[in-house]
Design a protein around this motif. Structure first.
Motif, PDB file in Angstrom:
ATOM      1  N   GLY A 172       7.286  -5.292  -5.016  1.00  0.00           N
ATOM      2  CA  GLY A 172       6.805  -5.388  -6.388  1.00  0.00           C
ATOM      3  C   GLY A 172       7.084  -4.162  -7.235  1.00  0.00           C
ATOM      4  O   GLY A 172       6.697  -4.113  -8.392  1.00  0.00           O
ATOM      5  N   GLU A 173       7.762  -3.162  -6.695  1.00  0.00           N
ATOM      6  CA  GLU A 173       8.048  -1.923  -7.424  1.00  0.00           C
ATOM      7  C   GLU A 173       9.542  -1.618  -7.367  1.00  0.00           C
ATOM      8  O   GLU A 173      10.223  -1.984  -6.416  1.00  0.00           O
ATOM      9  CB  GLU A 173       7.293  -0.739  -6.798  1.00  0.00           C
ATOM     10  CG  GLU A 173       5.777  -0.878  -6.792  1.00  0.00           C
ATOM     11  CD  GLU A 173       5.148  -0.575  -8.146  1.00  0.00           C
ATOM     12  OE1 GLU A 173       5.817  -0.025  -9.024  1.00  0.00           O
ATOM     13  OE2 GLU A 173       3.956  -0.899  -8.306  1.00  0.00           O
ATOM     14  N   GLY A 209       0.789  -1.222   0.000  1.00  0.00           N
ATOM     15  CA  GLY A 209       0.000   0.000   0.000  1.00  0.00           C
ATOM     16  C   GLY A 209       0.819   1.268   0.000  1.00  0.00           C
ATOM     17  O   GLY A 209       0.481   2.224  -0.673  1.00  0.00           O
ATOM     18  N   LYS A 210       1.913   1.317   0.739  1.00  0.00           N
ATOM     19  CA  LYS A 210       2.623   2.568   0.914  1.00  0.00           C
ATOM     20  C   LYS A 210       4.095   2.422   0.572  1.00  0.00           C
ATOM     21  O   LYS A 210       4.690   1.376   0.779  1.00  0.00           O
ATOM     22  CB  LYS A 210       2.518   3.031   2.368  1.00  0.00           C
ATOM     23  CG  LYS A 210       1.161   3.562   2.763  1.00  0.00           C
ATOM     24  CD  LYS A 210       1.171   4.072   4.190  1.00  0.00           C
ATOM     25  CE  LYS A 210       2.142   5.235   4.309  1.00  0.00           C
ATOM     26  NZ  LYS A 210       2.090   5.911   5.608  1.00  0.00           N
ATOM     27  N   TRP A 211       4.660   3.514   0.074  1.00  0.00           N
ATOM     28  CA  TRP A 211       6.100   3.580  -0.108  1.00  0.00           C
ATOM     29  C   TRP A 211       6.727   3.763   1.270  1.00  0.00           C
ATOM     30  O   TRP A 211       6.259   4.558   2.077  1.00  0.00           O
ATOM     31  CB  TRP A 211       6.469   4.762  -1.003  1.00  0.00           C
ATOM     32  CG  TRP A 211       6.046   4.573  -2.422  1.00  0.00           C
ATOM     33  CD1 TRP A 211       4.909   5.040  -3.010  1.00  0.00           C
ATOM     34  CD2 TRP A 211       6.744   3.859  -3.429  1.00  0.00           C
ATOM     35  NE1 TRP A 211       4.865   4.650  -4.319  1.00  0.00           N
ATOM     36  CE2 TRP A 211       5.983   3.926  -4.611  1.00  0.00           C
ATOM     37  CE3 TRP A 211       7.944   3.152  -3.457  1.00  0.00           C
ATOM     38  CZ2 TRP A 211       6.378   3.328  -5.796  1.00  0.00           C
ATOM     39  CZ3 TRP A 211       8.334   2.564  -4.649  1.00  0.00           C
ATOM     40  CH2 TRP A 211       7.558   2.650  -5.798  1.00  0.00           C
ATOM     41  N   MET A 212       7.769   2.998   1.537  1.00  0.00           N
ATOM     42  CA  MET A 212       8.448   3.060   2.830  1.00  0.00           C
ATOM     43  C   MET A 212       9.881   3.552   2.623  1.00  0.00           C
ATOM     44  O   MET A 212      10.525   3.210   1.631  1.00  0.00           O
ATOM     45  CB  MET A 212       8.484   1.669   3.481  1.00  0.00           C
ATOM     46  CG  MET A 212       7.102   1.046   3.671  1.00  0.00           C
ATOM     47  SD  MET A 212       6.009   1.964   4.746  1.00  0.00           S
ATOM     48  CE  MET A 212       6.828   1.722   6.302  1.00  0.00           C
ATOM     49  N   LEU A 213      10.375   4.325   3.580  1.00  0.00           N
ATOM     50  CA  LEU A 213      11.737   4.833   3.525  1.00  0.00           C
ATOM     51  C   LEU A 213      12.720   3.677   3.652  1.00  0.00           C
ATOM     52  O   LEU A 213      12.672   2.909   4.606  1.00  0.00           O
ATOM     53  CB  LEU A 213      11.966   5.842   4.649  1.00  0.00           C
ATOM     54  CG  LEU A 213      13.361   6.446   4.719  1.00  0.00           C
ATOM     55  CD1 LEU A 213      13.632   7.300   3.482  1.00  0.00           C
ATOM     56  CD2 LEU A 213      13.513   7.269   5.983  1.00  0.00           C
TER      57      LEU A 213
END
Length: 94
Positions: free
Chosen positions: A85-86, A13-17
């Motif tokens: 996945g990105e 769901g979210k981009w993480m640092l």
């Protein structure tokens, strides 16, 4: 009994640092100027390269600089964001 969720792709769901670092001396030396410019999804930093040409890295959403302002690369950070996945993405934080 089989679990259907084990065979399905999970979308994060979210981009993480993943990491954050200062621009290296070599990187700073390669840039003649860095300016905030408008881009398709918010603002980006336009890097005018001493070797010619320009390149862009999106500005972090929480950065306070506005369009037309110069970016001091000695105070800026390069952050790397990731999610499953990105491919990783980069942002400039100042």
């Amino acid at each position: 009994m089989n679990n259907i969720f084990l065979s399905l792709r999970v979308y994060a769901g979210k981009w993480m640092l993943k990491s954050s670092r200062a621009f290296s001396q070599e990187e700073r030396n390669a840039v003649s100027s860095a300016t905030v410019v408008p881009s398709e999804f918010g603002n980006s930093v336009c890097f005018m390269m001493k070797s010619g040409g320009q390149t862009f890295i999106p500005l972090d959403q929480n950065s306070s600089l506005g369009v037309g302002e110069s970016v001091d690369l000695s105070k800026a950070e390069l952050i790397t964001l990731g999610k499953d996945g990105e491919s990783d993405i980069y942002r400039v934080k100042i």
